[in-house]
Design a protein around this motif. Structure first.
Motif, PDB file in Angstrom:
ATOM      1  N   SER A 234     -30.135 -26.442  -8.609  1.00 11.19           N
ATOM      2  CA  SER A 234     -28.929 -26.614  -9.436  1.00 11.19           C
ATOM      3  C   SER A 234     -29.284 -26.598 -10.918  1.00 11.19           C
ATOM      4  O   SER A 234     -28.598 -25.962 -11.737  1.00 11.19           O
ATOM      5  N   ALA A 235     -30.372 -27.311 -11.279  1.00 14.03           N
ATOM      6  CA  ALA A 235     -30.798 -27.348 -12.678  1.00 14.03           C
ATOM      7  C   ALA A 235     -31.268 -25.971 -13.145  1.00 14.03           C
ATOM      8  O   ALA A 235     -30.978 -25.559 -14.281  1.00 14.03           O
ATOM      9  N   GLU A 241     -27.610 -19.791 -16.511  1.00 16.34           N
ATOM     10  CA  GLU A 241     -26.288 -19.604 -17.125  1.00 16.34           C
ATOM     11  C   GLU A 241     -26.341 -19.828 -18.632  1.00 16.34           C
ATOM     12  O   GLU A 241     -25.549 -19.246 -19.385  1.00 16.34           O
ATOM     13  N   ALA A 242     -27.316 -20.675 -19.075  1.00 16.44           N
ATOM     14  CA  ALA A 242     -27.444 -20.976 -20.508  1.00 16.44           C
ATOM     15  C   ALA A 242     -28.530 -20.134 -21.169  1.00 16.44           C
ATOM     16  O   ALA A 242     -28.952 -20.433 -22.289  1.00 16.44           O
ATOM     17  N   VAL A 284     -37.436 -20.511  -9.236  1.00 22.06           N
ATOM     18  CA  VAL A 284     -36.974 -21.713  -8.537  1.00 22.06           C
ATOM     19  C   VAL A 284     -35.778 -21.384  -7.663  1.00 22.06           C
ATOM     20  O   VAL A 284     -35.699 -21.786  -6.496  1.00 22.06           O
ATOM     21  N   VAL A 285     -34.835 -20.665  -8.223  1.00 20.81           N
ATOM     22  CA  VAL A 285     -33.624 -20.305  -7.479  1.00 20.81           C
ATOM     23  C   VAL A 285     -33.968 -19.451  -6.268  1.00 20.81           C
ATOM     24  O   VAL A 285     -33.366 -19.585  -5.185  1.00 20.81           O
ATOM     25  N   THR A 301     -33.507 -33.231 -16.415  1.00 25.98           N
ATOM     26  CA  THR A 301     -32.217 -32.733 -16.916  1.00 25.98           C
ATOM     27  C   THR A 301     -31.068 -33.540 -16.316  1.00 25.98           C
ATOM     28  O   THR A 301     -31.184 -34.123 -15.227  1.00 25.98           O
ATOM     29  N   ALA A 302     -29.954 -33.529 -17.024  1.00 23.86           N
ATOM     30  CA  ALA A 302     -28.767 -34.241 -16.544  1.00 23.86           C
ATOM     31  C   ALA A 302     -28.234 -33.603 -15.269  1.00 23.86           C
ATOM     32  O   ALA A 302     -27.707 -34.301 -14.379  1.00 23.86           O
ATOM     33  N   VAL A 303     -28.378 -32.285 -15.171  1.00 22.57           N
ATOM     34  CA  VAL A 303     -27.888 -31.574 -13.980  1.00 22.57           C
ATOM     35  C   VAL A 303     -28.652 -32.048 -12.745  1.00 22.57           C
ATOM     36  O   VAL A 303     -28.059 -32.317 -11.693  1.00 22.57           O
ATOM     37  N   TRP A 304     -29.972 -32.124 -12.863  1.00 17.00           N
ATOM     38  CA  TRP A 304     -30.773 -32.590 -11.720  1.00 17.00           C
ATOM     39  C   TRP A 304     -30.363 -34.009 -11.348  1.00 17.00           C
ATOM     40  O   TRP A 304     -30.151 -34.315 -10.164  1.00 17.00           O
TER      41      TRP A 304
END
Length: 328
Positions: A234-235, A241-242, A284-285, A301-304
């Motif tokens: 997810s991270a 995307e960024a 990773v993906v 990261t906040a996403v993780w």
């Protein structure tokens, strides 16, 4: 001292006898054999074989002995005549000019004379050859003690860091246990989420350090790896995307600095460019392997954190059995 002087007597003879006696004196005094041989056989004529280097070394030793003799004599408060008189007591036919010539490096000194001078002037024999004083030796001892103390401090510092890390893991495990225990009583999912938010920044470490808590709550430990993999993906997707840039998050790689020192390597951090971050995120993906340094950055990261926390909450709701509020 008398026995040592007697052992030195054969030096005044042929070269073979000198070598034998010098070796014996070297053992007795603990001084370097070549240095003793030069001092004790200095009266021999220089030859082309031994060359200018040996003559130069002998002259240097005579000058050093002369300087140290004068320093010791003055410090002892003795005149040249006083030293000469004291040397006579040891059986040496010294007069004031003998002392003057020895101090001026105008005459070679036999080793037995140096031994007697050390006794007369209350000095260690090494003082006349190396110029080192008790203070010099003490200084070296203190330096060695300080180096040893620094090593012990470093070991203690590493031990303290280990204990502090262990203490942090214990504290995280305690918070996780309290959060799950509270849920078993009230089944309040939102309260569970709030409790987990207190350890969100170190949520991965908390899960890794809480094996006993998971076992007691009947949550399989493999779930930790499943949560980690999904949260890392997810991270990584968010990074793609960024375009490899995420506000407040920096990605580094370690670069070794200089050679190893005492088996240890020193590193500095080098910032990864956005295109490198994108390349690693794709791996990773796609399920590829990347360095632990990159994975550690993803876990920060906040996403993780949000993904891992949400997955863990759902695991608790699904697997942990509620209990009656009256249960002790």
């Amino acid at each position: 001292m008398v026995n040592l002087l007697k052992d030195a007597t054969p030096v005044i003879g042929d070269a073979h006898g000198a070598c034998t006696a010098t070796q014996r004196l070297s053992t007795l005094s603990g001084l370097n054999f070549p240095v003793l041989f030069i001092l004790m056989t200095d009266k021999r004529e220089s030859t082309q074989a031994n060359g200018d280097a040996e003559v130069s070394q002998a002259a240097r030793l005579r000058r050093k002995l002369g300087r140290r003799l004068r320093l010791a004599r003055v410090a002892r408060g003795l005149s040249q005549q006083g030293v000469a008189d004291a040397m006579k007591a040891y059986g040496f036919n010294w007069v004031q000019t003998t002392v003057a010539k020895t101090e001026g490096a105008d005459r070679p000194a036999q080793f037995v004379e140096v031994v007697a001078l050390a006794d007369v002037l209350g000095r260690d024999i090494g003082f006349f050859l190396s110029g080192r004083t008790d203070l010099d030796r003490l200084k070296d001892e203190i330096a060695a003690e300080r180096a040893q103390n620094d090593r012990e401090v470093e070991v203690a510092r590493q031990q303290l860091m280990t204990l502090e890390a262990r203490g942090s893991d214990i504290a995280r495990a305690q918070l996780l246990a309290l959060a799950i225990t509270a849920y078993t009583y009230d089944q309040d999912v939102e309260e569970l989420r709030k409790s987990l938010e207190t350890i969100q920044l170190s949520f991965y470490s908390a899960l890794r350090a809480s094996g006993r808590v998971l076992d007691a709550a009947k949550i399989p430990r493999r779930i930790v790896d499943e949560i980690d993999r999904s949260a890392c993906v997810s991270a990584a997707q968010a990074l793609l995307e960024a375009n490899g840039e995420m506000k407040g998050v920096h990605f580094y790689r370690p670069v070794q600095v200089g050679p190893e020192v005492d088996g240890r390597r020193r590193y500095r951090s080098e910032t990864l460019e956005a295109r490198e971050v994108v390349k690693l995120a794709k791996k990773v993906v796609e399920g590829g392997e990347v360095s632990n340094y990159f994975l550690t950055a993803l876990r920060g990261t906040a996403v993780w954190g949000a993904t891992a926390q949400d997955m863990f909450v759902r695991a608790v709701v699904r697997l942990v059995e509620p209990r009656d509020s009256d249960t002790e």
